[in-house]
Write a protein that holds these residues in place. Structure first.
Motif, PDB file in Angstrom:
ATOM      1  N   THR A 233      71.131  59.205  64.976  1.00 28.04           N
ATOM      2  CA  THR A 233      70.904  57.994  64.199  1.00 28.04           C
ATOM      3  C   THR A 233      71.878  57.917  63.022  1.00 28.04           C
ATOM      4  N   LEU A 234      72.365  56.711  62.738  1.00 32.44           N
ATOM      5  CA  LEU A 234      73.207  56.462  61.571  1.00 32.44           C
ATOM      6  C   LEU A 234      72.456  55.493  60.660  1.00 32.44           C
ATOM      7  N   MET A 235      72.130  55.979  59.452  1.00 32.42           N
ATOM      8  CA  MET A 235      71.277  55.234  58.532  1.00 32.42           C
ATOM      9  C   MET A 235      72.040  54.901  57.258  1.00 32.42           C
ATOM     10  N   ASP A 236      71.801  53.710  56.719  1.00 35.58           N
ATOM     11  CA  ASP A 236      72.509  53.244  55.529  1.00 35.58           C
ATOM     12  C   ASP A 236      71.738  53.589  54.252  1.00 35.58           C
ATOM     13  N   VAL A 237      72.469  53.533  53.139  1.00 35.00           N
ATOM     14  CA  VAL A 237      71.931  53.784  51.808  1.00 35.00           C
ATOM     15  C   VAL A 237      70.848  52.762  51.461  1.00 35.00           C
ATOM     16  N   PRO A 238      69.860  53.137  50.641  1.00 36.25           N
ATOM     17  CA  PRO A 238      68.853  52.151  50.232  1.00 36.25           C
ATOM     18  C   PRO A 238      69.457  51.000  49.429  1.00 36.25           C
ATOM     19  N   TYR A 239      68.800  49.862  49.517  1.00 35.58           N
ATOM     20  CA  TYR A 239      69.148  48.709  48.686  1.00 35.58           C
ATOM     21  C   TYR A 239      68.339  48.858  47.406  1.00 35.58           C
TER      22      TYR A 239
ATOM     23  N   GLU B   7      72.185  42.472  53.492  1.00 38.76           N
ATOM     24  CA  GLU B   7      72.906  43.735  53.629  1.00 38.76           C
ATOM     25  C   GLU B   7      72.515  44.452  54.918  1.00 38.76           C
ATOM     26  N   CYS B   8      71.257  44.359  55.312  1.00 35.84           N
ATOM     27  CA  CYS B   8      70.833  44.944  56.590  1.00 35.84           C
ATOM     28  C   CYS B   8      71.621  44.323  57.743  1.00 35.84           C
ATOM     29  N   ALA B   9      71.745  42.998  57.722  1.00 41.54           N
ATOM     30  CA  ALA B   9      72.469  42.314  58.791  1.00 41.54           C
ATOM     31  C   ALA B   9      73.926  42.747  58.838  1.00 41.54           C
TER      32      ALA B   9
ATOM     33  N   GLU C 187      62.439  44.530  60.787  1.00 38.90           N
ATOM     34  CA  GLU C 187      62.685  43.247  61.461  1.00 38.90           C
ATOM     35  C   GLU C 187      64.161  43.080  61.810  1.00 38.90           C
ATOM     36  N   VAL C 188      65.030  43.335  60.840  1.00 37.72           N
ATOM     37  CA  VAL C 188      66.464  43.104  61.067  1.00 37.72           C
ATOM     38  C   VAL C 188      67.013  44.063  62.112  1.00 37.72           C
ATOM     39  N   PHE C 189      66.575  45.306  62.080  1.00 33.23           N
ATOM     40  CA  PHE C 189      67.140  46.301  62.990  1.00 33.23           C
ATOM     41  C   PHE C 189      66.423  46.374  64.332  1.00 33.23           C
ATOM     42  N   SER C 190      65.441  45.522  64.536  1.00 29.42           N
ATOM     43  CA  SER C 190      64.824  45.407  65.857  1.00 29.42           C
ATOM     44  C   SER C 190      65.574  44.340  66.646  1.00 29.42           C
TER      45      SER C 190
END
Length: 283
Positions: free
Chosen positions: A187-193, A205-207, A230-233
Motif C-alpha cells: 500500500t502507498l499512503m499519503d500524508v494527512p491533510y 487533495e485526496c482526488a 469515499e474518494v479512494f473507493s
C-alpha cells in the motif's frame, strides 16, 4: 493484508481514544508512540499500549491495528523494540518513522524474527519523510513487501527541503513515490491533510493523490475518515466499466477486444480486475 484506503492516527498516550478510533470506520488505525507523545510520557504510553494490546489480543476488529515506533536510531526506539520483544501482544503492523535505508529496516525485521514474532501476521510499514528516504524508496518499499506499505511523511519532508506543504512543493516527492514505491504491491499512503475543518480541501487533495496512483490517505481526526474512504473507493461508474471490461475479455478468452470503439488489451483488463478487487467484487 488488504490495501488500505484510510489510516487513522491516535496518540499512544491517549488510551481513552483507542476505541473511538476503532469505531471511526478507518481501514486501519495506527497508535503513535513517536510524534504524538511528548518525551516525558513515552514510557507510560509504551506500557499502556502494550497492556491494551494484551487485553484485546483475542478480539481485534476487522480494522487493522498498527504501532508507530519511535525512531530506530533513538533511545526510545530501542526501548520500544525491547518492550515489544518481551510481550506476546502483536499488532497487525509496525510502522517505522524516518526510514532512510534498507539496512535499518532489515535489522528491525531480524530482531523481530529472533524474538519469534509471527511474521505471517505482523507487517512492516515505513514512513518516507527524509531526502535520504526518498532516494532509497524502492529499497525501502521492497523491504516492506506486498503485505506492508509506505507512508509519505510530507510534514517532515517539507521541513527537510525548506518548503511549505503546498501541492507544488511536494509534487516531486509524491510522483517519485508513486513510481519507486511500486516495486511491490504494498500500500502507498499519503500524508494527512492538516486542516481538519477544510472538508473540500481534503476531498480535492485526496482526488489529486489518487490520480497519481496512491491507494489512500492517512488521517489525524475521525471526521476525515469518511471522505477519504469515499474518494479512494471505486465509483459506481468505475465498477461498471471494470465489470464490462472483465466480461468482454473473458468472452474472448483473454484476447484483445474492442469495447465502445476502443481497443483493450491485457494491461487494461488487469486494471479492471484491480478496481473490482478494491471494490470487494468477485467477477
Amino acid at each position: 493484508m488488504k490495501t488500505f484506503r484510510s489510516l487513522l492516527f491516535v496518540p499512544g498516550s491517549r488510551p481513552d481514544r483507542f476505541e473511538k478510533a476503532l469505531a471511526a470506520g478507518a481501514d486501519s488505525i495506527c497508535i503513535d508512540l513517536e510524534d504524538a507523545v511528548p518525551p516525558q510520557d513515552k514510557a507510560a504510553a509504551r506500557a499502556g499500549v502494550i497492556g491494551w494490546l494484551e487485553a484485546n489480543a483475542e478480539s481485534y476488529p476487522a480494522c487493522a491495528i498498527g504501532i508507530r515506533m519511535n525512531g530506530l536510531d533513538t533511545l526510545d526506539g530501542l526501548k520500544d523494540i525491547i518492550a515489544f520483544s518481551e510481550t506476546e501482544a502483536r499488532p497487525n503492523f509496525f510502522m517505522i518513522p524516518k526510514a532512510s535505508s534498507y539496512s535499518a529496516l532489515a535489522n528491525f525485521q531480524q530482531l523481530l524474527h529472533l524474538r519469534d514474532l509471527d511474521q505471517k501476521r505482523v507487517a512492516l510499514w515505513a514512513v518516507i519523510e527524509t531526502v535520504a528516504g526518498l532516494k532509497s524508496a524502492s529499497e525501502i518499499a521492497g523491504t516492506c513487501g506486498s503485505r506492508g506499505g509506505v507512508l509519505f511523511g510530507g510534514a517532515d519532508y517539507s521541513l527537510a527541503i525548506g518548503t511549505g506543504m503546498d501541492w507544488e512543493a511536494l509534487f516531486h516527492a509524491r510522483t517519485t513515490l508513486a513510481t519507486e514505491a511500486r516495486v511491490t504491491n504494498g500500500t502507498l499512503m499519503d500524508v494527512p491533510y492538516l486542516n481538519v475543518k477544510d472538508e473540500e480541501g481534503l476531498r480535492a487533495e485526496c482526488a489529486r493523490v489518487k490520480a497519481l496512483g496512491f491507494d489512500g490517505k492517512s488521517c489525524i481526526h475521525p471526521s476525515q475518515v469518511a471522505i477519504v474512504n469515499e474518494v479512494f473507493s471505486p465509483s459506481e461508474a468505475e465498477v461498471d466499466w471494470a465489470k464490462r471490461v472483465s466480461e468482454a475479455f473473458k468472452s474472448q478468452d483473454g484476447r484483445a477486444v474492442l469495447l465502445d470503439g476502443k481497443m483493450l488489451d491485457i494491461p487494461v483488463y488487469l486494471r479492471a480486475e484491480r478496481i473490482l478487487s478494491k471494490a470487494g467484487i468477485e467477477f
